[in-house]
Write a protein that holds these residues in place. Structure first.
Motif, mmCIF file in Angstrom:
data_model
loop_
_atom_site.group_PDB
_atom_site.id
_atom_site.type_symbol
_atom_site.label_atom_id
_atom_site.label_comp_id
_atom_site.label_asym_id
_atom_site.label_seq_id
_atom_site.Cartn_x
_atom_site.Cartn_y
_atom_site.Cartn_z
ATOM 1 N N ALA A 186 -12.583 -10.851 3.398
ATOM 2 C CA ALA A 186 -13.864 -11.321 3.928
ATOM 3 C C ALA A 186 -13.742 -11.566 5.420
ATOM 4 O O ALA A 186 -12.646 -11.778 5.949
ATOM 5 C CB ALA A 186 -14.289 -12.600 3.220
ATOM 6 N N LYS A 187 -14.873 -11.531 6.093
ATOM 7 C CA LYS A 187 -14.915 -11.846 7.513
ATOM 8 C C LYS A 187 -15.398 -13.280 7.692
ATOM 9 O O LYS A 187 -16.361 -13.702 7.059
ATOM 10 C CB LYS A 187 -15.832 -10.874 8.260
ATOM 11 C CG LYS A 187 -15.271 -9.461 8.349
ATOM 12 C CD LYS A 187 -16.127 -8.586 9.256
ATOM 13 C CE LYS A 187 -15.489 -7.200 9.422
ATOM 14 N NZ LYS A 187 -16.265 -6.343 10.352
ATOM 15 N N HIS A 188 -14.706 -14.010 8.548
ATOM 16 C CA HIS A 188 -15.059 -15.408 8.803
ATOM 17 C C HIS A 188 -15.262 -15.612 10.298
ATOM 18 O O HIS A 188 -14.492 -15.095 11.113
ATOM 19 C CB HIS A 188 -13.960 -16.342 8.298
ATOM 20 C CG HIS A 188 -13.776 -16.300 6.818
ATOM 21 N ND1 HIS A 188 -14.499 -17.080 5.946
ATOM 22 C CD2 HIS A 188 -12.940 -15.551 6.041
ATOM 23 C CE1 HIS A 188 -14.120 -16.825 4.701
ATOM 24 N NE2 HIS A 188 -13.176 -15.902 4.728
ATOM 25 N N ALA A 211 -13.578 -13.111 20.141
ATOM 26 C CA ALA A 211 -13.390 -11.773 19.588
ATOM 27 C C ALA A 211 -14.738 -11.066 19.502
ATOM 28 O O ALA A 211 -15.780 -11.690 19.323
ATOM 29 C CB ALA A 211 -12.753 -11.864 18.211
ATOM 30 N N ASP A 212 -14.711 -9.745 19.635
ATOM 31 C CA ASP A 212 -15.944 -8.963 19.531
ATOM 32 C C ASP A 212 -16.490 -8.954 18.107
ATOM 33 O O ASP A 212 -17.687 -8.801 17.892
ATOM 34 C CB ASP A 212 -15.692 -7.528 19.995
ATOM 35 C CG ASP A 212 -15.348 -7.444 21.473
ATOM 36 O OD1 ASP A 212 -15.795 -8.334 22.216
ATOM 37 O OD2 ASP A 212 -14.631 -6.503 21.856
ATOM 38 N N ASP A 213 -15.594 -9.117 17.134
ATOM 39 C CA ASP A 213 -16.001 -9.066 15.735
ATOM 40 C C ASP A 213 -15.329 -10.211 14.990
ATOM 41 O O ASP A 213 -14.244 -10.677 15.370
ATOM 42 C CB ASP A 213 -15.597 -7.726 15.125
ATOM 43 C CG ASP A 213 -16.295 -7.475 13.795
ATOM 44 O OD1 ASP A 213 -17.233 -8.228 13.479
ATOM 45 O OD2 ASP A 213 -15.896 -6.534 13.091
ATOM 46 N N ALA A 214 -15.967 -10.692 13.924
ATOM 47 C CA ALA A 214 -15.378 -11.759 13.123
ATOM 48 C C ALA A 214 -14.077 -11.260 12.492
ATOM 49 O O ALA A 214 -14.023 -10.144 11.975
ATOM 50 C CB ALA A 214 -16.358 -12.196 12.040
ATOM 51 N N PRO A 215 -13.010 -12.060 12.538
ATOM 52 C CA PRO A 215 -11.726 -11.619 11.978
ATOM 53 C C PRO A 215 -11.761 -11.500 10.469
ATOM 54 O O PRO A 215 -12.479 -12.246 9.786
ATOM 55 C CB PRO A 215 -10.757 -12.721 12.416
ATOM 56 C CG PRO A 215 -11.625 -13.922 12.622
ATOM 57 C CD PRO A 215 -12.936 -13.402 13.117
ATOM 58 N N GLU A 216 -10.993 -10.546 9.941
ATOM 59 C CA GLU A 216 -10.895 -10.368 8.501
ATOM 60 C C GLU A 216 -9.800 -11.269 7.936
ATOM 61 O O GLU A 216 -8.742 -11.437 8.548
ATOM 62 C CB GLU A 216 -10.577 -8.913 8.159
ATOM 63 C CG GLU A 216 -11.740 -7.964 8.375
ATOM 64 C CD GLU A 216 -11.452 -6.587 7.808
ATOM 65 O OE1 GLU A 216 -10.268 -6.239 7.661
ATOM 66 O OE2 GLU A 216 -12.414 -5.859 7.507
ATOM 67 N N VAL A 217 -10.074 -11.841 6.776
ATOM 68 C CA VAL A 217 -9.107 -12.692 6.086
ATOM 69 C C VAL A 217 -8.890 -12.133 4.689
ATOM 70 O O VAL A 217 -9.842 -11.937 3.937
ATOM 71 C CB VAL A 217 -9.597 -14.150 6.003
ATOM 72 C CG1 VAL A 217 -8.594 -15.008 5.233
ATOM 73 C CG2 VAL A 217 -9.827 -14.725 7.400
ATOM 74 N N PHE A 218 -7.629 -11.862 4.364
ATOM 75 C CA PHE A 218 -7.250 -11.367 3.038
ATOM 76 C C PHE A 218 -6.981 -12.575 2.158
ATOM 77 O O PHE A 218 -6.230 -13.483 2.530
ATOM 78 C CB PHE A 218 -6.001 -10.497 3.152
ATOM 79 C CG PHE A 218 -5.522 -9.930 1.839
ATOM 80 C CD1 PHE A 218 -5.950 -8.680 1.409
ATOM 81 C CD2 PHE A 218 -4.627 -10.634 1.042
ATOM 82 C CE1 PHE A 218 -5.507 -8.157 0.205
ATOM 83 C CE2 PHE A 218 -4.179 -10.114 -0.162
ATOM 84 C CZ PHE A 218 -4.623 -8.867 -0.575
ATOM 85 N N ASP A 256 -3.902 -11.692 8.366
ATOM 86 C CA ASP A 256 -3.180 -10.433 8.568
ATOM 87 C C ASP A 256 -3.452 -9.551 7.353
ATOM 88 O O ASP A 256 -2.638 -9.490 6.430
ATOM 89 C CB ASP A 256 -1.685 -10.725 8.722
ATOM 90 C CG ASP A 256 -0.873 -9.498 9.107
ATOM 91 O OD1 ASP A 256 -1.379 -8.368 8.919
ATOM 92 O OD2 ASP A 256 0.248 -9.653 9.605
ATOM 93 N N PRO A 257 -4.607 -8.871 7.309
ATOM 94 C CA PRO A 257 -4.966 -8.096 6.119
ATOM 95 C C PRO A 257 -3.937 -7.038 5.738
ATOM 96 O O PRO A 257 -3.756 -6.734 4.558
ATOM 97 C CB PRO A 257 -6.303 -7.444 6.505
ATOM 98 C CG PRO A 257 -6.857 -8.305 7.588
ATOM 99 C CD PRO A 257 -5.656 -8.802 8.345
ATOM 100 N N GLY A 258 -3.244 -6.487 6.730
ATOM 101 C CA GLY A 258 -2.247 -5.471 6.423
ATOM 102 C C GLY A 258 -1.090 -6.013 5.618
ATOM 103 O O GLY A 258 -0.495 -5.303 4.794
ATOM 104 N N ALA A 259 -0.759 -7.286 5.827
ATOM 105 C CA ALA A 259 0.351 -7.899 5.097
ATOM 106 C C ALA A 259 -0.100 -8.490 3.772
ATOM 107 O O ALA A 259 0.724 -8.776 2.900
ATOM 108 C CB ALA A 259 1.000 -8.987 5.954
ATOM 109 N N GLY A 260 -1.413 -8.666 3.583
ATOM 110 C CA GLY A 260 -1.922 -9.338 2.402
ATOM 111 C C GLY A 260 -1.412 -8.815 1.073
ATOM 112 O O GLY A 260 -0.969 -9.605 0.225
#
Length: 220
Positions: free
Chosen positions: A143-145, A156-163, A186-190
């Motif tokens: 989700a984006k928060h 930030a230009d866009d809301a950060p993604e949270v895994f 860090d969605p990539g590490a999620g």
């Protein structure tokens, strides 16, 4: 989750993985007073004026967790490898516990929770995972928060993604549930946390058995 069924549950037992530092949820005012000077001293001078605002947001978040039956809260630092790149991933871990009504088959509890997620249009990967004791409801989503406004930190230009991962464990008699939740920006590490969260869920006991001096389990 039906609010009228949530009452504080008895103590549970759970294995907390290595790499997590507990954030106590008891006397939050004392915690902020202790942490404030240390954080102020450790950050660069140009962002020190923002420390009180950050501490205020942290106090609100921890107080909200405590008010919602959170028994454990911790921040983890773990090395993560994607291809040949190794870096440090930061994650937030919480464990909560609730009474959940009358005795019944734990699968009926999970069925009700699945229907609740469907009714609220929750989107993510959902699965019922079998463990040696009870089935576990696994739910994963991104989700984006909206990031908090910090004057000295570039927006930030866009809301950060949270895994996020949520694992719900019913007791054998269906009268209580424990919820393990993990979040990382860090969605990539999620996805690398999936096995860890399921191992934690499988370690939950209702209630905590007598302490064993050689055990690393944590009573909550």
């Amino acid at each position: 989750m039906p609010n009228n069924k949530l009452r504080r549950a008895p103590t549970i037992g759970i294995e907390i993985p290595h790499g997590y530092n507990e954030i106590p949820l008891g006397d939050l005012d004392a915690l902020m007073q202790t942490a404030g000077p240390m954080i102020t001293e450790s950050v660069p001078g140009h962002i020190r004026n923002d420390v009180p605002n950050v501490l205020g947001a942290l106090h609100f978040m921890l107080a909200t967790l405590a008010a919602n039956n959170t028994l454990y809260s911790g921040i983890g630092l773990h090395r993560t490898a994607e291809s040949e790149i190794e870096r440090i991933a930061v994650s937030w871990l919480t464990v909560s516990s609730f009474d959940y009504g009358e005795e019944r088959n734990p699968r009926l509890v999970l069925s009700e929770l699945i229907h609740t997620k469907a009714a609220t249009k929750s989107r993510g990967k959902l699965a019922v995972v079998e463990t040696p004791t009870v089935p576990v409801l696994y739910f994963e989503w991104t989700a984006k928060h909206i990031a908090p406004a910090i004057a000295s930190y570039p927006a930030a230009d866009d809301a950060p993604e949270v895994f996020q991962i949520e694992a719900t464990v019913p007791s054998r008699d269906g009268t209580a549930i424990a919820v393990v939740e993990l979040s990382t920006a860090d969605p990539g590490a999620g996805p690398q946390y999936r096995g860890m969260v399921l191992d934690m869920a499988a370690s939950v006991t209702f209630p905590q058995p007598p302490p064993d001096s050689e055990s690393s389990s944590l009573a909550l």
